[in-house]
Design a protein around this motif. Structure first.
Motif, PDB file in Angstrom:
ATOM      1  N   CYS A   1      22.048  38.909  94.827  1.00 17.75           N
ATOM      2  CA  CYS A   1      22.945  37.630  95.350  1.00 17.75           C
ATOM      3  C   CYS A   1      23.786  37.273  94.409  1.00 17.75           C
ATOM      4  CB  CYS A   1      21.596  36.682  95.478  1.00 17.75           C
ATOM      5  SG  CYS A   1      20.567  36.618  96.817  1.00 17.75           S
ATOM      6  N   LEU A   2      23.569  37.395  92.932  1.00 15.77           N
ATOM      7  CA  LEU A   2      24.678  36.844  91.952  1.00 15.77           C
ATOM      8  C   LEU A   2      25.691  37.935  92.177  1.00 15.77           C
ATOM      9  CD1 LEU A   2      22.322  35.897  89.240  1.00 15.77           C
ATOM     10  CD2 LEU A   2      23.753  34.447  90.311  1.00 15.77           C
TER      11      LEU A   2
ATOM     12  N   GLY B   1      23.476  26.794  98.627  1.00 20.58           N
ATOM     13  CA  GLY B   1      23.702  28.373  98.896  1.00 20.58           C
ATOM     14  C   GLY B   1      24.131  28.669 100.309  1.00 20.58           C
ATOM     15  N   LEU B   2      24.203  27.689 100.984  1.00 16.62           N
ATOM     16  CA  LEU B   2      25.012  27.900 102.439  1.00 16.62           C
ATOM     17  C   LEU B   2      26.127  28.392 102.438  1.00 16.62           C
ATOM     18  CD1 LEU B   2      23.280  25.209 104.587  1.00 16.62           C
ATOM     19  CD2 LEU B   2      22.752  27.628 104.783  1.00 16.62           C
ATOM     20  N   GLU B   3      26.839  27.832 101.303  1.00 16.13           N
ATOM     21  CA  GLU B   3      28.075  28.209 101.023  1.00 16.13           C
ATOM     22  C   GLU B   3      28.540  29.009  99.660  1.00 16.13           C
ATOM     23  OE1 GLU B   3      30.362  27.705 103.556  1.00 16.13           O
ATOM     24  OE2 GLU B   3      29.088  26.751 104.302  1.00 16.13           O
ATOM     25  N   SER B   4      27.445  29.441  98.986  1.00 15.67           N
ATOM     26  CA  SER B   4      27.613  29.937  97.882  1.00 15.67           C
ATOM     27  C   SER B   4      26.349  31.172  97.233  1.00 15.67           C
ATOM     28  CB  SER B   4      27.518  28.873  96.527  1.00 15.67           C
ATOM     29  OG  SER B   4      27.371  29.469  95.336  1.00 15.67           O
ATOM     30  N   TRP B   5      26.718  32.401  97.294  1.00 16.41           N
ATOM     31  CA  TRP B   5      25.731  33.368  96.810  1.00 16.41           C
ATOM     32  C   TRP B   5      25.296  33.009  95.329  1.00 16.41           C
ATOM     33  CZ3 TRP B   5      23.427  36.490  99.656  1.00 16.41           C
ATOM     34  CH2 TRP B   5      23.697  36.980 100.606  1.00 16.41           C
ATOM     35  N   THR B   6      26.180  32.436  94.416  1.00 14.90           N
ATOM     36  CA  THR B   6      25.546  32.195  93.171  1.00 14.90           C
ATOM     37  C   THR B   6      24.464  30.892  92.969  1.00 14.90           C
ATOM     38  OG1 THR B   6      27.987  32.354  92.434  1.00 14.90           O
ATOM     39  CG2 THR B   6      26.304  31.103  91.006  1.00 14.90           C
ATOM     40  N   TRP B   7      24.679  30.015  94.166  1.00 17.58           N
ATOM     41  CA  TRP B   7      23.385  29.008  94.403  1.00 17.58           C
ATOM     42  C   TRP B   7      22.149  29.783  94.834  1.00 17.58           C
ATOM     43  CZ3 TRP B   7      22.764  24.461  92.299  1.00 17.58           C
ATOM     44  CH2 TRP B   7      23.786  23.814  91.515  1.00 17.58           C
ATOM     45  N   ILE B   8      22.185  30.684  95.719  1.00 18.57           N
ATOM     46  CA  ILE B   8      21.230  31.402  96.217  1.00 18.57           C
ATOM     47  C   ILE B   8      20.420  32.186  95.185  1.00 18.57           C
ATOM     48  CG2 ILE B   8      20.226  33.182  97.778  1.00 18.57           C
ATOM     49  CD1 ILE B   8      22.674  32.257  99.709  1.00 18.57           C
ATOM     50  N   GLY B   9      21.387  33.126  94.400  1.00 15.45           N
ATOM     51  CA  GLY B   9      20.781  33.691  93.135  1.00 15.45           C
ATOM     52  C   GLY B   9      20.145  32.594  92.228  1.00 15.45           C
ATOM     53  N   VAL B  10      20.702  31.678  91.869  1.00 16.74           N
ATOM     54  CA  VAL B  10      19.883  30.402  91.020  1.00 16.74           C
ATOM     55  C   VAL B  10      18.632  30.164  91.467  1.00 16.74           C
ATOM     56  CG1 VAL B  10      20.114  28.421  90.206  1.00 16.74           C
ATOM     57  CG2 VAL B  10      22.072  29.808  89.842  1.00 16.74           C
ATOM     58  N   GLY B  11      18.618  30.068  92.873  1.00 23.32           N
ATOM     59  CA  GLY B  11      17.423  29.583  93.575  1.00 23.32           C
ATOM     60  C   GLY B  11      16.222  30.640  93.443  1.00 23.32           C
ATOM     61  N   TRP B  12      16.614  32.085  93.347  1.00 20.61           N
ATOM     62  CA  TRP B  12      15.576  33.084  93.291  1.00 20.61           C
ATOM     63  C   TRP B  12      15.217  33.266  91.789  1.00 20.61           C
ATOM     64  CZ3 TRP B  12      12.802  34.599  96.843  1.00 20.61           C
ATOM     65  CH2 TRP B  12      13.393  34.791  98.198  1.00 20.61           C
ATOM     66  N   LEU B  13      16.270  32.782  91.101  1.00 23.95           N
ATOM     67  CA  LEU B  13      15.717  32.640  89.475  1.00 23.95           C
ATOM     68  C   LEU B  13      14.856  31.454  89.216  1.00 23.95           C
ATOM     69  CD1 LEU B  13      19.004  33.854  87.749  1.00 23.95           C
ATOM     70  CD2 LEU B  13      16.958  35.259  88.214  1.00 23.95           C
ATOM     71  N   LEU B  14      15.163  30.476  89.799  1.00 29.66           N
ATOM     72  CA  LEU B  14      14.332  29.329  89.782  1.00 29.66           C
ATOM     73  C   LEU B  14      12.830  29.621  90.233  1.00 29.66           C
ATOM     74  CD1 LEU B  14      16.624  26.391  90.587  1.00 29.66           C
ATOM     75  CD2 LEU B  14      15.251  26.810  88.260  1.00 29.66           C
ATOM     76  N   HIS B  15      12.890  30.580  91.344  1.00 27.48           N
ATOM     77  CA  HIS B  15      11.562  30.768  92.090  1.00 27.48           C
ATOM     78  C   HIS B  15      10.655  31.740  91.151  1.00 27.48           C
ATOM     79  CE1 HIS B  15       8.632  32.232  94.899  1.00 27.48           C
ATOM     80  NE2 HIS B  15       8.722  31.022  95.234  1.00 27.48           N
ATOM     81  N   THR B  16      11.631  32.493  90.309  1.00 28.45           N
ATOM     82  CA  THR B  16      10.830  33.395  89.418  1.00 28.45           C
ATOM     83  C   THR B  16      10.095  32.620  88.477  1.00 28.45           C
ATOM     84  OG1 THR B  16      12.518  34.994  89.756  1.00 28.45           O
ATOM     85  CG2 THR B  16      11.363  35.237  87.585  1.00 28.45           C
ATOM     86  N   VAL B  17      10.654  31.652  87.950  1.00 32.07           N
ATOM     87  CA  VAL B  17      10.112  30.549  86.711  1.00 32.07           C
ATOM     88  C   VAL B  17       9.043  30.130  87.460  1.00 32.07           C
ATOM     89  CG1 VAL B  17      10.261  28.775  85.348  1.00 32.07           C
ATOM     90  CG2 VAL B  17      12.010  30.192  85.609  1.00 32.07           C
TER      91      VAL B  17
ATOM     92  N   ALA C   1       7.279  37.423  90.786  1.00 39.53           N
ATOM     93  CA  ALA C   1       8.063  37.074  89.592  1.00 39.53           C
ATOM     94  C   ALA C   1       8.998  38.392  88.958  1.00 39.53           C
ATOM     95  CB  ALA C   1       7.275  36.606  88.473  1.00 39.53           C
ATOM     96  N   ILE C   2       8.450  39.535  89.385  1.00 44.40           N
ATOM     97  CA  ILE C   2       9.261  40.915  89.377  1.00 44.40           C
ATOM     98  C   ILE C   2      10.190  40.964  90.277  1.00 44.40           C
ATOM     99  CG2 ILE C   2       8.903  43.351  88.956  1.00 44.40           C
ATOM    100  CD1 ILE C   2       6.165  42.674  87.710  1.00 44.40           C
ATOM    101  N   CYS C   3       9.668  40.966  91.561  1.00 44.88           N
ATOM    102  CA  CYS C   3      10.504  41.067  92.786  1.00 44.88           C
ATOM    103  C   CYS C   3      11.962  40.062  92.785  1.00 44.88           C
ATOM    104  CB  CYS C   3       9.762  40.780  93.973  1.00 44.88           C
ATOM    105  SG  CYS C   3      10.703  40.995  95.412  1.00 44.88           S
ATOM    106  N   ASP C   4      11.492  38.773  92.682  1.00 48.59           N
ATOM    107  CA  ASP C   4      12.524  37.747  92.663  1.00 48.59           C
ATOM    108  C   ASP C   4      14.006  38.263  91.965  1.00 48.59           C
ATOM    109  OD1 ASP C   4      10.845  36.654  94.506  1.00 48.59           O
ATOM    110  OD2 ASP C   4      10.447  34.884  93.404  1.00 48.59           O
ATOM    111  N   PRO C   5      13.869  38.356  90.433  1.00 48.13           N
ATOM    112  CA  PRO C   5      15.066  38.744  89.802  1.00 48.13           C
ATOM    113  C   PRO C   5      15.925  40.027  90.591  1.00 48.13           C
ATOM    114  CG  PRO C   5      13.295  38.340  88.349  1.00 48.13           C
ATOM    115  CD  PRO C   5      12.606  38.394  89.779  1.00 48.13           C
ATOM    116  N   VAL C   6      15.198  40.894  91.171  1.00 48.48           N
ATOM    117  CA  VAL C   6      15.953  42.129  91.857  1.00 48.48           C
ATOM    118  C   VAL C   6      16.806  41.412  92.822  1.00 48.48           C
ATOM    119  CG1 VAL C   6      15.597  44.063  93.157  1.00 48.48           C
ATOM    120  CG2 VAL C   6      14.083  43.476  91.192  1.00 48.48           C
ATOM    121  N   ILE C   7      16.298  40.545  93.567  1.00 49.27           N
ATOM    122  CA  ILE C   7      16.903  39.923  94.836  1.00 49.27           C
ATOM    123  C   ILE C   7      17.907  39.011  94.278  1.00 49.27           C
ATOM    124  CG2 ILE C   7      16.713  38.212  96.834  1.00 49.27           C
ATOM    125  CD1 ILE C   7      13.621  39.185  96.875  1.00 49.27           C
ATOM    126  N   ALA C   8      17.827  38.335  93.124  1.00 50.05           N
ATOM    127  CA  ALA C   8      18.678  37.259  92.261  1.00 50.05           C
ATOM    128  C   ALA C   8      20.027  38.125  91.907  1.00 50.05           C
ATOM    129  CB  ALA C   8      18.177  36.549  91.217  1.00 50.05           C
TER     130      ALA C   8
END
Length: 144
Positions: free
Chosen positions: A114-115, A64-80, A104-111
């Motif tokens: 990010c995505l 994610g240091l170089e990609s917003w997509t990876w950061i969004g994926v990270g927040w979705l993984l944290h949601t799970v 778990a409700i907040c993280d997808p909003v951030i994801a």
């Protein structure tokens, strides 16, 4: 309120992060994902499973240091992971039983933010004010 407040927190997070200029905004968000990955380490209740998840989110944050997509994926993984903790583990805030559910409700909003590339919501609002909302055209009428 238990379900609405986390959405507001996610929006507030994106608004506050909008104060940080790029590329620092993306890098700071990668660090936030890495920190979220370690949030349950000191008592999440899932024992040794906490370590592989932390390692996974560390890798995702590095990407994610170089990609917003990876950061969004990270927040979705944290949601799970939040859902797993809400059902089987311990809450992220020990004295607040439904805190993992809120997370778990907040993280997808951030994801979602990010995505979409972590755009500045402040600039979005400024642009909307500057240009104004276009008038809707009547049905069947051509726009000028």
């Amino acid at each position: 309120m238990q379900y609405v407040a986390p959405i507001g927190i996610g929006i507030l997070y994106a608004l506050l992060m909008s104060l940080v200029r790029e590329p620092h905004r993306r890098r700071l968000n990668a660090l936030m994902v890495a920190g979220a990955g370690a949030a349950y380490l000191s008592g999440g209740g899932l024992g040794g499973w906490e370590f592989p998840f932390t390692a996974l989110l560390t890798y995702v944050a590095f990407r994610g240091l170089e990609s917003w997509t990876w950061i969004g994926v990270g927040w979705l993984l944290h949601t799970v992971w939040d859902i797993v903790h809400h059902i089987k583990g311990n809450p992220i805030i020990p004295f607040f039983h439904t805190s993992s559910l809120g997370c778990a409700i907040c993280d997808p909003v951030i994801a979602i933010w990010c995505l979409r590339g972590g755009p500045s919501l402040i600039e979005f609002v400024r642009d909307r004010r500057r240009t104004g909302r276009p008038e809707p055209t009547p049905t069947g009428a051509a726009a000028p």
